[in-house]
Design a protein around this motif. Sequence first.
Motif, PDB file in Angstrom:
ATOM      1  N   ALA A  66       0.814  -1.222   0.000  1.00 47.31           N
ATOM      2  CA  ALA A  66       0.000   0.000   0.000  1.00 47.31           C
ATOM      3  C   ALA A  66       0.842   1.265   0.000  1.00 47.31           C
ATOM      4  N   PHE A  67       2.151   1.132  -0.150  1.00 41.93           N
ATOM      5  CA  PHE A  67       2.999   2.316  -0.049  1.00 41.93           C
ATOM      6  C   PHE A  67       2.665   3.363  -1.110  1.00 41.93           C
ATOM      7  N   ALA A  68       2.442   2.933  -2.333  1.00 47.23           N
ATOM      8  CA  ALA A  68       2.125   3.899  -3.399  1.00 47.23           C
ATOM      9  C   ALA A  68       0.823   4.633  -3.125  1.00 47.23           C
ATOM     10  N   PRO A  69      -0.304   3.916  -2.859  1.00 49.67           N
ATOM     11  CA  PRO A  69      -1.538   4.659  -2.564  1.00 49.67           C
ATOM     12  C   PRO A  69      -1.459   5.477  -1.283  1.00 49.67           C
ATOM     13  N   VAL A 100      10.192  13.278  -5.471  1.00 48.20           N
ATOM     14  CA  VAL A 100      10.995  12.346  -6.268  1.00 48.20           C
ATOM     15  C   VAL A 100      11.843  11.464  -5.350  1.00 48.20           C
ATOM     16  N   LEU A 101      12.492  12.079  -4.351  1.00 51.57           N
ATOM     17  CA  LEU A 101      13.296  11.310  -3.396  1.00 51.57           C
ATOM     18  C   LEU A 101      12.406  10.342  -2.611  1.00 51.57           C
ATOM     19  N   GLN A 102      11.238  10.818  -2.235  1.00 54.46           N
ATOM     20  CA  GLN A 102      10.287   9.977  -1.511  1.00 54.46           C
ATOM     21  C   GLN A 102       9.884   8.770  -2.361  1.00 54.46           C
ATOM     22  N   ALA A 103       9.678   9.013  -3.646  1.00 54.13           N
ATOM     23  CA  ALA A 103       9.271   7.945  -4.560  1.00 54.13           C
ATOM     24  C   ALA A 103      10.357   6.878  -4.701  1.00 54.13           C
ATOM     25  N   ILE A 104      11.600   7.312  -4.844  1.00 53.88           N
ATOM     26  CA  ILE A 104      12.696   6.355  -5.016  1.00 53.88           C
ATOM     27  C   ILE A 104      12.807   5.449  -3.794  1.00 53.88           C
ATOM     28  N   ALA A 118       9.537  -0.806  -1.203  1.00 52.81           N
ATOM     29  CA  ALA A 118       8.442  -1.557  -0.581  1.00 52.81           C
ATOM     30  C   ALA A 118       7.680  -2.373  -1.614  1.00 52.81           C
ATOM     31  N   SER A 119       7.269  -1.730  -2.718  1.00 51.23           N
ATOM     32  CA  SER A 119       6.518  -2.434  -3.747  1.00 51.23           C
ATOM     33  C   SER A 119       7.361  -3.488  -4.446  1.00 51.23           C
ATOM     34  N   ALA A 120       8.651  -3.198  -4.625  1.00 50.10           N
ATOM     35  CA  ALA A 120       9.532  -4.148  -5.301  1.00 50.10           C
ATOM     36  C   ALA A 120       9.664  -5.435  -4.513  1.00 50.10           C
ATOM     37  N   VAL A 121       9.701  -5.314  -3.195  1.00 51.42           N
ATOM     38  CA  VAL A 121       9.974  -6.471  -2.339  1.00 51.42           C
ATOM     39  C   VAL A 121       8.701  -7.225  -1.950  1.00 51.42           C
ATOM     40  N   ALA A 122       7.564  -6.533  -1.869  1.00 46.07           N
ATOM     41  CA  ALA A 122       6.337  -7.148  -1.350  1.00 46.07           C
ATOM     42  C   ALA A 122       5.935  -8.387  -2.130  1.00 46.07           C
ATOM     43  N   THR A 123       5.801  -8.265  -3.449  1.00 50.38           N
ATOM     44  CA  THR A 123       5.384  -9.405  -4.260  1.00 50.38           C
ATOM     45  C   THR A 123       6.430 -10.500  -4.261  1.00 50.38           C
ATOM     46  N   ALA A 124       7.708 -10.114  -4.216  1.00 50.12           N
ATOM     47  CA  ALA A 124       8.783 -11.109  -4.168  1.00 50.12           C
ATOM     48  C   ALA A 124       8.699 -11.932  -2.885  1.00 50.12           C
ATOM     49  N   ILE A 125       8.351 -11.298  -1.759  1.00 50.21           N
ATOM     50  CA  ILE A 125       8.202 -12.027  -0.507  1.00 50.21           C
ATOM     51  C   ILE A 125       7.064 -13.042  -0.604  1.00 50.21           C
ATOM     52  N   VAL A 126       5.963 -12.637  -1.249  1.00 52.77           N
ATOM     53  CA  VAL A 126       4.837 -13.557  -1.433  1.00 52.77           C
ATOM     54  C   VAL A 126       5.297 -14.803  -2.187  1.00 52.77           C
ATOM     55  N   LYS A 127       6.101 -14.619  -3.231  1.00 55.60           N
ATOM     56  CA  LYS A 127       6.570 -15.775  -3.988  1.00 55.60           C
ATOM     57  C   LYS A 127       7.585 -16.580  -3.186  1.00 55.60           C
ATOM     58  N   ASP A 128       8.391 -15.903  -2.363  1.00 56.69           N
ATOM     59  CA  ASP A 128       9.358 -16.608  -1.516  1.00 56.69           C
ATOM     60  C   ASP A 128       8.661 -17.566  -0.554  1.00 56.69           C
ATOM     61  N   VAL A 129       7.570 -17.098   0.017  1.00 54.87           N
ATOM     62  CA  VAL A 129       6.972 -17.780   1.168  1.00 54.87           C
ATOM     63  C   VAL A 129       5.855 -18.735   0.780  1.00 54.87           C
ATOM     64  N   VAL A 131      -5.137  -4.384   1.305  1.00 53.49           N
ATOM     65  CA  VAL A 131      -4.408  -3.188   0.886  1.00 53.49           C
ATOM     66  C   VAL A 131      -5.367  -2.035   0.630  1.00 53.49           C
ATOM     67  N   ILE A 132      -6.537  -2.363   0.099  1.00 50.26           N
ATOM     68  CA  ILE A 132      -7.493  -1.318  -0.275  1.00 50.26           C
ATOM     69  C   ILE A 132      -8.049  -0.600   0.940  1.00 50.26           C
ATOM     70  N   ILE A 133      -8.114  -1.286   2.080  1.00 48.74           N
ATOM     71  CA  ILE A 133      -8.651  -0.649   3.277  1.00 48.74           C
ATOM     72  C   ILE A 133      -7.832   0.592   3.641  1.00 48.74           C
ATOM     73  N   VAL A 134      -6.494   0.461   3.500  1.00 47.43           N
ATOM     74  CA  VAL A 134      -5.606   1.560   3.878  1.00 47.43           C
ATOM     75  C   VAL A 134      -5.828   2.784   2.996  1.00 47.43           C
ATOM     76  N   PRO A 135      -5.701   2.678   1.654  1.00 45.29           N
ATOM     77  CA  PRO A 135      -5.933   3.865   0.830  1.00 45.29           C
ATOM     78  C   PRO A 135      -7.386   4.301   0.780  1.00 45.29           C
ATOM     79  N   ALA A 136      -8.320   3.385   1.117  1.00 43.01           N
ATOM     80  CA  ALA A 136      -9.735   3.779   1.121  1.00 43.01           C
ATOM     81  C   ALA A 136     -10.008   4.821   2.194  1.00 43.01           C
ATOM     82  N   VAL A 137      -9.393   4.629   3.348  1.00 46.18           N
ATOM     83  CA  VAL A 137      -9.615   5.590   4.435  1.00 46.18           C
ATOM     84  C   VAL A 137      -8.628   6.748   4.381  1.00 46.18           C
ATOM     85  N   ALA A 138      -7.587   6.633   3.541  1.00 46.44           N
ATOM     86  CA  ALA A 138      -6.563   7.682   3.491  1.00 46.44           C
ATOM     87  C   ALA A 138      -7.134   9.048   3.099  1.00 46.44           C
TER      88      ALA A 138
END
Length: 409
Positions: free
Chosen positions: A32-35, A118-122, A127-138, A155-162
């Motif tokens: 949920a880091f991006a949203p 821009v710095l915040q985005a980098i 977070a997004s790069a690693v999240a899906t990889a962890i799912v495949k790892d585990v 994930v949607i709950i977090v940006p829904a209330v944001a």
Amino acid sequence: MKKQTTISNKNTSGQKYLGDRGLLIFLVFLSAFAPLSTDLYLPALPTMTAYFNVPEYLTNLTLILFFIFFSAGILVWGPLSDKYGRRPILLVGITGYAIASLLCAVSGSIYQLIFFRVLQAIGGGSASAVATAIVKDVYHERQREKTLALVQSMVIIVPAVAPVIGALLLTFTSWRGVFIIQALLGLIILLGSIIFQESIAHRGSGNILHTLGRLGVVLKNPGFTSLLIIFSLSSISGLAFISSSSYIYQNDFGTSSQVYSYFFAFNALAMLLGPLIYIKLSNHFKRFSIINLCFGITILSGLAIILFGQSNPFIFALALFPATLAGSCSRPPSAYLMLDQQPEDAGSASSLMGSFATIMGSLGMIIISFNMDHLIPVIGGLNIILGLLSGGLWLAVTKTPLLRKIREA
């Protein structure tokens, strides 16, 4: 109850401190880091435009450039996590995100804010790069697909209330306070990263250039790349709406920032329900058929937006709801199918999935930025065009010998 035992009744994740449920929550916040970095301050966009006394397109650059550099960061962090591990990458990236968030809060001009975003985005891209990889790892097979669906639903709950929280924050603080909240969120995720135990079993070898070159190796896999392109296209219409939603509801329909946040939350409800509906449908129907249905619903929803969406905010929200629901419903099977095409280099594959979706989303934000006087028809048209394009490519690709087995999955 019995379907939860594979995830909840025993520690299948191997996480001593987080445990299975803790890992799921951790994955939710990583995903949920991006949203979180956009939706929380969406209600403040018109206010920021007035505060800095700049054109709307300059304020929108804080969104557009965020997504562009977020996708660039994802491309780097993912392969590096295959080489150095998931945990070290998270520690470095999230620390950078938290610091950049504080810098955003003290920005003295729109140009400083754009640079710090821009710095915040980098940093956040880790977070997004690693999240899906962890799912495949585990997780494996059906458990992996269910976990993807569960994570994407939560994930949607977090940006829904944001946006709701963001609008409430604006009642007693300025937009600067929103970025301070983002910094605090970064610190919370950093604490989770500290107690997270490494999930990758075998790390890559070679120098950094060789490691980054694995992106090219993954892209040479025609099965993965064809699905990557098809399912990334939907991000164009999704991010076009997100970036323009505050202008549609507050400027075009004349709602307050608080009322806007409720309409945004209603749309986010569709994102929440989509993966949950997919879990139910997948017990009775093939992935191929469900994805076909999702493309059809997207096209019809786009048509409804064009025909009826400009009448009032309630009808616009109702017309958009099916497209959002369909896009969300197709995400778990699309992610599963892409990962299934690439047995190795999970970090690189995850990076490409996140990066392509973000790049396409940035394209959607650019398109909408040049059509600020015709926001609603453009949103509807994008859903129709992309539904037809993605659906057509999907049917064509799944007829090839390479991906014909998807029809049976």
